[in-house]
Design a protein around this motif. Structure first.
Motif, PDB file in Angstrom:
ATOM      1  N   UNK A 206       0.851  -1.187   0.000  1.00 45.72           N
ATOM      2  CA  UNK A 206       0.000   0.000   0.000  1.00 45.72           C
ATOM      3  C   UNK A 206       0.886   1.237   0.000  1.00 45.72           C
ATOM      4  N   UNK A 207       0.465   2.240  -0.742  1.00 47.45           N
ATOM      5  CA  UNK A 207       1.250   3.456  -0.841  1.00 47.45           C
ATOM      6  C   UNK A 207       0.362   4.652  -1.096  1.00 47.45           C
ATOM      7  N   UNK A 208       0.904   5.811  -0.835  1.00 49.00           N
ATOM      8  CA  UNK A 208       0.158   7.052  -0.981  1.00 49.00           C
ATOM      9  C   UNK A 208       0.645   7.794  -2.214  1.00 49.00           C
ATOM     10  N   UNK A 209      -0.310   8.235  -3.038  1.00 53.46           N
ATOM     11  CA  UNK A 209       0.004   9.046  -4.203  1.00 53.46           C
ATOM     12  C   UNK A 209      -1.041  10.125  -4.365  1.00 53.46           C
ATOM     13  N   UNK A 210      -0.603  11.375  -4.360  1.00 51.51           N
ATOM     14  CA  UNK A 210      -1.528  12.504  -4.486  1.00 51.51           C
ATOM     15  C   UNK A 210      -2.628  12.431  -3.421  1.00 51.51           C
ATOM     16  N   UNK A 211      -2.217  12.108  -2.161  1.00 51.40           N
ATOM     17  CA  UNK A 211      -3.111  12.006  -1.005  1.00 51.40           C
ATOM     18  C   UNK A 211      -4.227  10.980  -1.203  1.00 51.40           C
ATOM     19  N   UNK A 212      -3.982  10.009  -2.040  1.00 47.92           N
ATOM     20  CA  UNK A 212      -4.940   8.924  -2.217  1.00 47.92           C
ATOM     21  C   UNK A 212      -4.240   7.605  -1.909  1.00 47.92           C
ATOM     22  N   UNK A 213      -4.891   6.810  -1.085  1.00 44.95           N
ATOM     23  CA  UNK A 213      -4.308   5.558  -0.642  1.00 44.95           C
ATOM     24  C   UNK A 213      -4.588   4.459  -1.659  1.00 44.95           C
ATOM     25  N   UNK A 214      -3.544   3.771  -2.063  1.00 45.77           N
ATOM     26  CA  UNK A 214      -3.653   2.694  -3.050  1.00 45.77           C
ATOM     27  C   UNK A 214      -3.105   1.412  -2.441  1.00 45.77           C
ATOM     28  N   UNK A 215      -3.760   0.294  -2.758  1.00 43.37           N
ATOM     29  CA  UNK A 215      -3.293  -1.002  -2.261  1.00 43.37           C
ATOM     30  C   UNK A 215      -3.395  -2.045  -3.369  1.00 43.37           C
ATOM     31  N   UNK A 216      -2.363  -2.884  -3.440  1.00 47.09           N
ATOM     32  CA  UNK A 216      -2.352  -4.001  -4.375  1.00 47.09           C
ATOM     33  C   UNK A 216      -2.053  -5.271  -3.590  1.00 47.09           C
ATOM     34  N   UNK A 217      -2.832  -6.312  -3.863  1.00 46.69           N
ATOM     35  CA  UNK A 217      -2.643  -7.609  -3.212  1.00 46.69           C
ATOM     36  C   UNK A 217      -2.144  -8.612  -4.232  1.00 46.69           C
ATOM     37  N   UNK A 218      -1.194  -9.431  -3.837  1.00 53.62           N
ATOM     38  CA  UNK A 218      -0.640 -10.476  -4.695  1.00 53.62           C
ATOM     39  C   UNK A 218      -0.828 -11.818  -3.980  1.00 53.62           C
ATOM     40  N   UNK A 219      -1.644 -12.654  -4.560  1.00 51.90           N
ATOM     41  CA  UNK A 219      -1.834 -14.006  -4.028  1.00 51.90           C
ATOM     42  C   UNK A 219      -0.724 -14.896  -4.557  1.00 51.90           C
ATOM     43  N   UNK A 220      -0.097 -15.654  -3.675  1.00 56.68           N
ATOM     44  CA  UNK A 220       1.049 -16.483  -4.059  1.00 56.68           C
ATOM     45  C   UNK A 220       0.594 -17.882  -4.443  1.00 56.68           C
ATOM     46  N   UNK A 221       1.201 -18.394  -5.506  1.00 55.86           N
ATOM     47  CA  UNK A 221       0.997 -19.776  -5.923  1.00 55.86           C
ATOM     48  C   UNK A 221       2.363 -20.389  -6.170  1.00 55.86           C
ATOM     49  N   UNK A 222       2.682 -21.465  -5.452  1.00 51.22           N
ATOM     50  CA  UNK A 222       3.987 -22.114  -5.556  1.00 51.22           C
ATOM     51  C   UNK A 222       3.881 -23.369  -6.407  1.00 51.22           C
ATOM     52  N   UNK A 223       4.815 -23.535  -7.337  1.00 53.16           N
ATOM     53  CA  UNK A 223       4.868 -24.731  -8.166  1.00 53.16           C
ATOM     54  C   UNK A 223       5.355 -25.907  -7.327  1.00 53.16           C
ATOM     55  N   UNK A 224       4.650 -27.013  -7.407  1.00 57.14           N
ATOM     56  CA  UNK A 224       4.950 -28.163  -6.557  1.00 57.14           C
ATOM     57  C   UNK A 224       6.336 -28.748  -6.848  1.00 57.14           C
ATOM     58  N   UNK A 225       6.752 -28.709  -8.123  1.00 51.77           N
ATOM     59  CA  UNK A 225       8.013 -29.327  -8.503  1.00 51.77           C
ATOM     60  C   UNK A 225       9.182 -28.362  -8.402  1.00 51.77           C
ATOM     61  N   UNK A 226       9.028 -27.176  -8.977  1.00 54.57           N
ATOM     62  CA  UNK A 226      10.135 -26.223  -9.004  1.00 54.57           C
ATOM     63  C   UNK A 226      10.158 -25.289  -7.806  1.00 54.57           C
ATOM     64  N   UNK A 227       9.069 -25.251  -7.031  1.00 56.01           N
ATOM     65  CA  UNK A 227       8.924 -24.362  -5.880  1.00 56.01           C
ATOM     66  C   UNK A 227       9.011 -22.895  -6.276  1.00 56.01           C
ATOM     67  N   UNK A 228       8.822 -22.626  -7.557  1.00 56.92           N
ATOM     68  CA  UNK A 228       8.812 -21.246  -8.028  1.00 56.92           C
ATOM     69  C   UNK A 228       7.494 -20.587  -7.651  1.00 56.92           C
ATOM     70  N   UNK A 229       7.574 -19.360  -7.132  1.00 52.34           N
ATOM     71  CA  UNK A 229       6.390 -18.641  -6.674  1.00 52.34           C
ATOM     72  C   UNK A 229       5.940 -17.671  -7.752  1.00 52.34           C
TER      73      UNK A 229
END
Length: 757
Positions: A206-229
């Motif tokens: 979350x961050x502030x820009x021009x006095x407006x609050x913005x938020x971004x959510x990232x859901x994680x998914x891990x690969x079972x074999x490579x463990x890459x997220x």
């Protein structure tokens, strides 16, 4: 008048060589004995003093304030593009890490300022760094807010090698989610305030820009074999916040978003469901006309530290009320120097923090202990960067173009008199409480080091043990010394004294594995014993007194007590056999469940009742032996004189014998109480060892002695925990000293009062 002398004594010659040798040997023995006793007594006093001094030596550092010493200072040339936005130190405090507005990551020597390594953030063309923030649960994970509204997430780590037996620390910068910048603020507005929170399942920015609050959510998914997220991005729409936003923080558990706006208002937003965030409350953070100047998390992210322009720093955290609703509460306050607070820097591994103001004053504080450890003016101007090392043993202060490196000695900030003996409001608790909990599984743990529940448990265990042991031991001593036949006394007294030789670990073992389950299954029968056995004894006494004199006189005087043995055994058997009937008739078949449901009294299998019976059994021989000797030693002419003047044996006992023996009886009780207070193994094995403050006889406890036995082997030598255990030993030592001193004073007064009988 003629005075006979030794030489004139008939038949005895004191001048023979043999008799002179005998006299010389006797004088030598007397001389050696006198000095041996004196040296032994002084040795005992010296040993006690040495124990006391050693305990003080281990305990004294606990109450020492913090000390700092300047180690080095170095100048640095700073331009606008090279203005440091963030500084930190690695574990060994050899490298200082700095991030500047042009995206340069520099690692310099903390002693000399010499630049050792330099890296650069992959900034998009034409952009610069506007703000830096760290994850409150992982201080090495950083996010850089850029002038074009994007964010770069990176991490700094350190590798230690030993070439030529010299330590070499090599920094490394990684990008766990890629080097590409993440869009956060629309329309390429600069990010002015930034906060991140990274968990196993989700990354929030979350961050502030021009006095407006913005938020971004990232859901994680891990690969079972490579463990890459891989990250699945989702934009979060946050509710509007009144006033100009000045700061924003995401709680590490990603449940709350703290938004500070205006000069004193904090808006609490529930983001546990990122699809429906909503405002929970708005809180005024300051009193009167003060204005908030800075806000940060304490270690663990459960507490907010708020600084204002009056030099006050307040601690806040979420508290659940009786309606099961969360609210932000002001818990405690600290004062620096009356000037506006510019920075609050939490320690990495403790619930302490540093603070600086715009006049160059720096303070070291600890929250749980409510302790101000140091306040000192270290620079002539405002502190631009204040850094504490991960081990809290060094700090960096940047001001007026120079950086100073200070060593910090602050080993035991967790300890204060209020933390040890007063109620403390711990994070996550609904109210201040007395709690002992010296360790936990996570690094964010807030040590709870109150000795009050341990002292309470010690007195509780001693009280119930003495409640059982004192009347039985004294009554037994009275009967044995005054009424019992001499032949029977010679058999009974050694048997009871032999009980004292039983190892307490055996008694504790039996109490924990046999007595506790027996009491649990036969609780009604145990209480029936208290009623049925005395009734049985009284009925037998009445029946015996009603028998013909020829039957009563058939038993020799003083042997009548032997007849009570089968009476007591039979009465006890009847009481225990009535357990099921009593429970079914009066308590719906289960006394323990009835106590809990009807009276609200919880029942723990290993409780104070078990300790009272087991430890009382261990204390009885001590009190009995000393009290019996005191009563038996009362001069017989006092008893015979009282009886000759017409007093009954009972009157003689109550008004002559017991009064004369009262100093010894009192000493017996005090020594027994000292044994009960210092007992370790019985209470360790039979109480459940739970450090709670509850007078309920069916609840357990933890005593000071048992706590030392349990935790001393696991404590780190020299740590606060280690020294507090020595403090517990010192408390026991002082308690025993005070009680014994008071007992000795009372004993002397009793002896003086009744010596004329």
């Amino acid at each position: 008048m003629y005075q006979p002398i030794i030489e004139d004594s008939p038949g005895v010659d004191y001048n023979t060589p043999a008799h002179k040798r005998y006299q010389s040997l006797r004088f030598l023995k007397d001389y050696l004995t006198r000095w041996g006793v004196a040296v032994g007594g002084l040795g005992v006093i010296a040993a006690i003093l040495l124990i006391f001094i050693y305990l003080l030596y281990e305990v004294a550092p606990l109450f020492k304030s913090a000390e700092i010493e300047q180690t080095s200072t170095w100048a640095q040339t700073i331009t606008e593009k090279q203005r440091p936005l963030y500084q930190s130190m690695e574990e060994q405090a050899e490298l200082a890490f700095s991030i500047t507005t042009d995206g340069a990551l520099t690692f310099s020597s903390t002693r000399t300022g010499e630049q050792k390594y330099r890296y650069s953030l992959p900034l998009p063309a034409g952009s610069s760094v506007t703000t830096i923030t760290s994850d409150p649960s992982d201080g090495n994970l950083l996010a850089a807010g850029l002038s074009n509204g994007q964010v770069i997430i990176f991490k700094h780590a350190y590798r230690i090698t030993w070439p030529d037996d010299k330590r070499l620390i090599t920094p490394k910068v990684t990008y766990p989610y890629g080097e590409s910048a993440i869009d956060l603020v629309p329309d390429s507005q600069p990010v002015s305030h930034l906060s991140i929170s990274d968990t196993e399942d989700q990354l929030l920015i979350t961050g502030l820009g021009d006095n407006r609050l913005n938020m971004t959510a990232f859901t994680k998914e891990a690969d079972f074999l490579t463990e890459e997220v891989t990250l699945e991005e989702e934009s979060v729409t946050l509710p509007e916040v009144d006033g100009r936003i000045r700061d924003v923080l995401i709680a590490p558990d990603q449940h709350w978003l703290y938004v500070q706006s205006g000069s004193e208002s904090l808006t609490l937003i529930d983001i546990s469901n990122i699809n429906q965030p909503h405002v929970m409350s708005e809180t005024d953070l300051t009193t009167s006309s003060a204005k908030v100047t800075t806000m940060t998390f304490l270690l663990g992210g459960a507490s907010l530290m708020i600084g204002d322009d009056t030099g006050m720093i307040s601690q806040w955290f979420m508290v659940r009320n009786e309606q099961n609703e969360w609210s932000l509460q002001r818990i405690r306050e600290f004062e620096l120097a009356g000037e506006p607070i510019t920075q609050i820097v939490p320690e990495h591994r403790r619930k302490g923090f540093l603070a600086a103001d715009d006049k160059g004053n720096v303070g070291i504080f600890y929250t749980t202990a409510n302790r101000t450890l140091l306040t000192e003016r270290l620079t002539d101007g405002p502190v631009e960067q204040l850094v504490i090392s991960p081990r809290s043993n060094y700090m960096l202060i940047s001001s007026n173009g120079s950086t100073e490196f200070w060593s910090v000695e602050n080993e035991h900030p967790e300890v204060s008199m209020s933390a040890l003996w007063g109620e403390v409001w711990y994070e996550g608790y609904e109210q201040p409480e007395y709690i002992w909990q010296s360790s936990a599984s996570n690094n964010d743990f807030e040590p709870k080091l109150s000795l009050t529940p341990l002292a309470f448990g010690t007195l509780k265990a001693a009280f119930y043990a003495m409640l059982l042991a004192t009347p039985l031991a004294i009554a037994g001593a009275i009967y044995t010394a005054y009424f019992m036949a001499p032949a029977m006394r010679r058999k009974v007294k050694p048997v009871i004294e032999l009980m004292e030789a039983l190892p307490t670990v055996i008694l504790g073992f039996l109490a924990g594995l046999w007595l506790a389950p027996l009491i649990e299954s036969s609780l009604a029968g145990i209480f029936a014993l208290l009623l049925i056995v005395p009734i049985g004894i009284l009925l037998f006494a009445f029946a015996w007194d009603s028998m013909p004199s020829r039957i009563r006189h058939a038993i020799p005087e003083g042997w009548q007590a032997a007849l009570l043995i089968p009476v007591v055994l039979i009465s006890a058997a009847i009481a225990m056999n009535l357990n099921g009937t009593i429970e079914a008739t009066l308590f719906n078949g289960d006394l323990r469940a009835w106590l809990t449901s009807e009276l609200g009294i919880p029942y723990d299998q290993r409780n104070a009742l078990v300790v009272g019976l087991a430890m009382g059994f261990a204390v009885i021989p001590t009190i009995f032996s000393i009290a019996e000797d005191a009563i038996f030693s009362v001069p017989k002419h006092l008893s015979y004189g009282s009886l000759a003047l017409g007093a009954t044996p009972w009157q003689t006992l109550m008004r002559v014998v017991l009064l004369t023996a009262s100093p010894g009886i009192f000493s017996a009780v005090m020594i027994g109480m000292g044994r009960a207070v210092g007992e370790t193994m019985i209470v360790l094995m039979a109480t459940g060892n739970t450090p709670i403050m509850d007078a309920n006889i069916f609840e357990g406890m933890r005593t000071l002695a048992a706590n030392i036995a349990v935790e001393m082997p696991e404590s780190e030598v020299g740590s606060s925990h280690y020294r507090i255990l020595f403090l517990a030993a010192l408390v026991l030592f002082l308690f025993t000293f005070v009680v014994n001193t008071a007992a000795e004073i009372v004993r002397h007064r009793l002896r003086k009062k009744y010596s004329s009988l």
